[in-house]
Write a protein that holds these residues in place. Structure first.
Motif, mmCIF file in Angstrom:
data_model
loop_
_atom_site.group_PDB
_atom_site.id
_atom_site.type_symbol
_atom_site.label_atom_id
_atom_site.label_comp_id
_atom_site.label_asym_id
_atom_site.label_seq_id
_atom_site.Cartn_x
_atom_site.Cartn_y
_atom_site.Cartn_z
ATOM 1 N N ASN A 1 0.862 -1.176 0.000
ATOM 2 C CA ASN A 1 0.000 0.000 0.000
ATOM 3 C C ASN A 1 0.901 1.229 0.000
ATOM 4 O OD1 ASN A 1 -3.304 -0.236 1.111
ATOM 5 N ND2 ASN A 1 -2.055 -2.062 0.756
ATOM 6 N N LYS A 2 1.028 1.856 -1.140
ATOM 7 C CA LYS A 2 1.953 2.982 -1.325
ATOM 8 C C LYS A 2 1.187 4.295 -1.346
ATOM 9 C CE LYS A 2 5.412 4.781 -4.557
ATOM 10 N NZ LYS A 2 6.110 4.529 -5.860
ATOM 11 N N VAL A 3 1.518 5.202 -0.439
ATOM 12 C CA VAL A 3 0.884 6.517 -0.422
ATOM 13 C C VAL A 3 1.442 7.334 -1.580
ATOM 14 C CG1 VAL A 3 0.538 8.635 0.887
ATOM 15 C CG2 VAL A 3 0.561 6.430 2.073
ATOM 16 N N VAL A 4 0.543 7.797 -2.457
ATOM 17 C CA VAL A 4 0.971 8.567 -3.625
ATOM 18 C C VAL A 4 0.493 10.019 -3.564
ATOM 19 C CG1 VAL A 4 1.168 6.559 -5.129
ATOM 20 C CG2 VAL A 4 -1.037 7.743 -4.943
ATOM 21 N N ASP A 5 -0.358 10.334 -2.587
ATOM 22 C CA ASP A 5 -0.785 11.731 -2.443
ATOM 23 C C ASP A 5 -1.275 11.952 -1.020
ATOM 24 O OD1 ASP A 5 -1.279 14.363 -3.592
ATOM 25 O OD2 ASP A 5 -3.402 13.922 -3.289
ATOM 26 N N LEU A 6 -1.007 13.143 -0.510
ATOM 27 C CA LEU A 6 -1.437 13.538 0.825
ATOM 28 C C LEU A 6 -1.986 14.953 0.746
ATOM 29 C CD1 LEU A 6 0.491 13.084 4.162
ATOM 30 C CD2 LEU A 6 -0.467 15.286 3.566
ATOM 31 N N LYS A 7 -3.200 15.128 1.221
ATOM 32 C CA LYS A 7 -3.832 16.445 1.248
ATOM 33 C C LYS A 7 -4.171 16.794 2.699
ATOM 34 C CE LYS A 7 -4.358 17.565 -3.234
ATOM 35 N NZ LYS A 7 -3.538 16.489 -3.823
ATOM 36 N N HIS A 8 -3.672 17.957 3.123
ATOM 37 C CA HIS A 8 -3.994 18.435 4.467
ATOM 38 C C HIS A 8 -5.471 18.801 4.563
ATOM 39 C CE1 HIS A 8 0.119 19.522 6.330
ATOM 40 N NE2 HIS A 8 -0.514 18.702 7.125
ATOM 41 N N ARG A 9 -6.067 18.524 5.701
ATOM 42 C CA ARG A 9 -7.402 19.010 6.055
ATOM 43 C C ARG A 9 -7.299 19.664 7.422
ATOM 44 N NH1 ARG A 9 -11.671 15.299 3.793
ATOM 45 N NH2 ARG A 9 -12.778 15.682 5.751
ATOM 46 N N ASN A 10 -8.265 20.517 7.744
ATOM 47 C CA ASN A 10 -8.243 21.163 9.062
ATOM 48 C C ASN A 10 -8.305 20.149 10.193
ATOM 49 O OD1 ASN A 10 -8.108 23.711 7.952
ATOM 50 N ND2 ASN A 10 -10.340 23.982 7.922
ATOM 51 N N ASP A 11 -8.994 19.047 9.961
ATOM 52 C CA ASP A 11 -9.173 18.037 11.005
ATOM 53 C C ASP A 11 -8.398 16.760 10.701
ATOM 54 O OD1 ASP A 11 -10.656 17.255 8.826
ATOM 55 O OD2 ASP A 11 -12.448 16.706 9.974
ATOM 56 N N GLY A 12 -7.383 16.849 9.849
ATOM 57 C CA GLY A 12 -6.596 15.653 9.540
ATOM 58 C C GLY A 12 -6.000 15.715 8.155
ATOM 59 N N ALA A 13 -6.128 14.611 7.435
ATOM 60 C CA ALA A 13 -5.548 14.543 6.097
ATOM 61 C C ALA A 13 -6.304 13.505 5.274
ATOM 62 C CB ALA A 13 -4.069 14.173 6.166
ATOM 63 N N THR A 14 -6.202 13.630 3.954
ATOM 64 C CA THR A 14 -6.723 12.641 3.017
ATOM 65 C C THR A 14 -5.545 12.016 2.292
ATOM 66 O OG1 THR A 14 -8.815 13.820 2.704
ATOM 67 C CG2 THR A 14 -8.174 12.239 1.001
ATOM 68 N N LEU A 15 -5.487 10.695 2.295
ATOM 69 C CA LEU A 15 -4.401 9.972 1.636
ATOM 70 C C LEU A 15 -4.942 9.223 0.425
ATOM 71 C CD1 LEU A 15 -2.504 8.378 4.671
ATOM 72 C CD2 LEU A 15 -2.050 10.537 3.529
ATOM 73 N N THR A 16 -4.166 9.234 -0.635
ATOM 74 C CA THR A 16 -4.429 8.390 -1.800
ATOM 75 C C THR A 16 -3.386 7.290 -1.805
ATOM 76 O OG1 THR A 16 -5.281 10.270 -3.046
ATOM 77 C CG2 THR A 16 -4.676 8.313 -4.304
ATOM 78 N N VAL A 17 -3.849 6.049 -1.895
ATOM 79 C CA VAL A 17 -2.975 4.891 -1.738
ATOM 80 C C VAL A 17 -3.052 4.031 -2.990
ATOM 81 C CG1 VAL A 17 -2.482 2.849 -0.341
ATOM 82 C CG2 VAL A 17 -3.317 4.935 0.753
ATOM 83 N N GLU A 18 -1.889 3.653 -3.477
ATOM 84 C CA GLU A 18 -1.782 2.802 -4.663
ATOM 85 C C GLU A 18 -1.513 1.371 -4.231
ATOM 86 O OE1 GLU A 18 0.394 4.011 -8.521
ATOM 87 O OE2 GLU A 18 1.838 2.789 -7.399
ATOM 88 N N THR A 19 -2.265 0.425 -4.817
ATOM 89 C CA THR A 19 -2.105 -1.000 -4.510
ATOM 90 C C THR A 19 -2.000 -1.788 -5.816
ATOM 91 O OG1 THR A 19 -4.426 -1.704 -4.591
ATOM 92 C CG2 THR A 19 -3.691 -0.573 -2.581
#
Length: 534
Positions: free
Chosen positions: A149-167
């Motif tokens: 599970n490779k993280v290919v994108d990370l977006k900051h949010r006020n209450d955390g983050a959104t990750l895009t994961v490549e499999t």
């Protein structure tokens, strides 16, 4: 060259998050299943925080890499459930010897006293430690490891983050309250946030080889300046399990990285050092290194640990040891923040304390490197004069720097209370507690650190009055018995002495006569409430 390829391989498995119509949300995502990421995940899971651990590979065991684990790191690993496995497999040592040419300059003992559960150091190939940690993680119900599970994108949010994961089956997304970046020295997450290291890179190159052989060398750390088998450079020898020996040879700045790893270059060097050719190569690499770090380790809800946050030279075994101590510092703080028992601002104390620890490690590492591999004629003259003087003068031996070995940090932050009284003993405010052999109420032996575990704890020596109240109080002479006197000596304990211990077993505060208000105020400061008040 890498003759030992894969020791442990784990399969990719599709997870329910990949089949959701909308992104799932998790409390904590940890990226990177090396020792630091695994320790962070296990620590959080033991504190009943659900954790998902992502790694872009499906295996461990490509080269021994880190091998030296210090006493404090072993105490942390013991609390995480893998200490005994490490002791059983690892090579225990505490003596180091420093040579110039064939002559012994001096020897040192890193733990000359008795009464400690853990030794000064063990040597253990990193793949064995990682395997033990993966097995421990698999035994915890609220910890999930997702391989490949490779993280290919990370977006900051006020209450955390959104990750895009490549499999292997495509990409998916999820949201998380917190991200712990334990993804190593090349940290893709660091790049995604546009963060850069500050510090310096060193040009000297070093050959590192794991050699399998039957050797007569004792389980000690041997370091040579200008040995006859490698004139003009330095060399290092360590024993590992399985009849494997770690050898480091300084090559100089102009060494050809590819050529120096070829067996026809490596084997003659090792034969000259060992005086025989009854060995086989397990793993060979050539490395350079940096002493640098991120300016900040905390960026919103993304926290960097280990090599993703800081890098040092290998001299002194400060890399993995400091990274595991990062995990030890962060996990309890993140756990009580997520449980609503502390303000989010407590995480800033991780940044303050571990940034200071990184600076300390980088300082020691830089000075060691400058002594071992002088970069100027002036540094070389100083090094050679120090070595010559050390042959005859005891004070000069303390100036010889073959790598100051890893020591735990003593934290100096607003979380500590003033240490107004004078105290003797080895317990120090802000430092990890010294261990001590005790007995429980049933007369059974128990170690102090085992009794404390990972909870905030008050230790109290009775003086005829009621013991203090708190979330957890251990009374010496009632709950624990100091039959051998180690606790009294190391803590300078007298009737009425009271000690507040953080969940990471560092000494937060102590009093000759602690009052309920002092204890409550210190406990609230420990949990990040300004001035001891909410």
């Amino acid at each position: 060259m890498n003759t030992r390829k894969i020791l442990y391989q784990y399969g990719y498995h599709r997870c329910p998050d990949q089949d959701r119509a909308s992104p799932a949300r998790h409390s904590v995502i940890i990226v990177g299943a090396g020792p630091v990421g695994l320790c962070t995940a296990i620590d959080l899971a033991q504190r009943r925080i659900p954790v998902v651990l992502l790694d872009d590979a499906d295996r461990i065991g490509e080269g021994s890499r880190g091998i030296c684990y210090a006493k404090r790191t072993l105490e942390i690993l013991d609390r995480l459930g893998v200490g005994n496995l490490c002791l059983e497999k690892g090579v225990t040592w505490k003596v180091g010897k420093v040579f110039q040419g064939n002559d012994l300059l001096y020897a040192f003992d890193l733990l000359p006293e008795d009464g400690h559960k853990m030794p000064a150091f063990i040597n253990l190939q990193q793949y064995y430690l990682e395997h033990a940690l993966v097995e421990r993680a698999a035994a915890l119900p609220n910890l999930e490891i997702r391989w490949c599970n490779k993280v290919v994108d990370l977006k900051h949010r006020n209450d955390g983050a959104t990750l895009t994961v490549e499999t292997p089956e495509g990409t998916y997304k999820f949201d998380t309250d917190w991200v712990v970046a334990a993804d190593g020295a090349r940290s893709p997450l660091r790049g995604m946030l546009g963060l850069a290291f500050q510090g310096e890179a060193f040009e000297d190159r070093f050959l590192i080889a794991d050699v399998k052989m039957k050797g007569n060398f004792p389980p000690e750390r041997w370091f040579w300046f200008d040995p006859p088998f490698h004139e003009g450079h330095s060399a290092l020898l360590h024993k590992q399990p399985d009849d494997v020996w770690r050898i480091d040879l300084q090559l100089g700045r102009d060494a050809n990285v590819k050529a120096e790893q070829a067996p026809e270059r490596v084997i003659p060097r090792l034969r000259q050092m060992l005086g025989h050719d009854n060995f086989s190569l397990e793993w060979v690499s050539v490395y350079t290194f940096q002493c640098r770090r991120l300016e900040r380790f905390v960026h919103g809800r993304v926290v960097f640990v280990g090599d993703a946050a800081h890098q040092v030279s290998p001299f002194g075994a400060r890399g993995a040891n400091s990274g595991i101590q990062d995990a030890d510092n962060l996990a309890w703080k993140l756990a009580i923040v997520l449980k609503g028992e502390a303000p989010e601002s407590l995480i800033e104390s991780y940044n303050l304390e571990r940034s200071a620890a990184a600076d300390e490690n980088i300082g020691h590492s830089t000075r060691s490197t400058d002594f071992i591999a002088p970069r100027s004629a002036q540094e070389l003259r100083f090094r050679d004069a120090t070595l010559a003087l050390a042959r005859h003068a005891s004070f000069a031996k303390r100036m010889v720097n073959s790598g100051r070995l890893s020591m735990p940090s003593t934290y100096d932050t607003p979380l500590s209370t003033p240490d107004a009284d004078s105290w003797s003993g080895s317990a120090r405010l802000g430092a990890p507690l010294p261990d001590a052999p005790l007995h429980d109420q049933n007369g059974r032996p128990i170690w102090l650190l085992d009794a404390i575990g990972g909870e905030e704890t008050i230790l109290h020596v009775p003086n005829g009055t009621q013991p203090p109240k708190g979330s957890r109080v251990l009374v010496i002479g009632s709950d624990l018995f100091d039959n051998q006197g180690f606790f009294a000596q190391r803590f300078d304990a007298s009737p009425g002495s009271t000690y507040l211990v953080r969940p990471d077993q560092h000494l937060a505060a102590r009093w000759r006569h602690g009052t309920p208000s002092l204890l409550e105020s210190a406990s609230r400061r420990l949990r990040g409430f300004e001035g001891g008040h909410a």
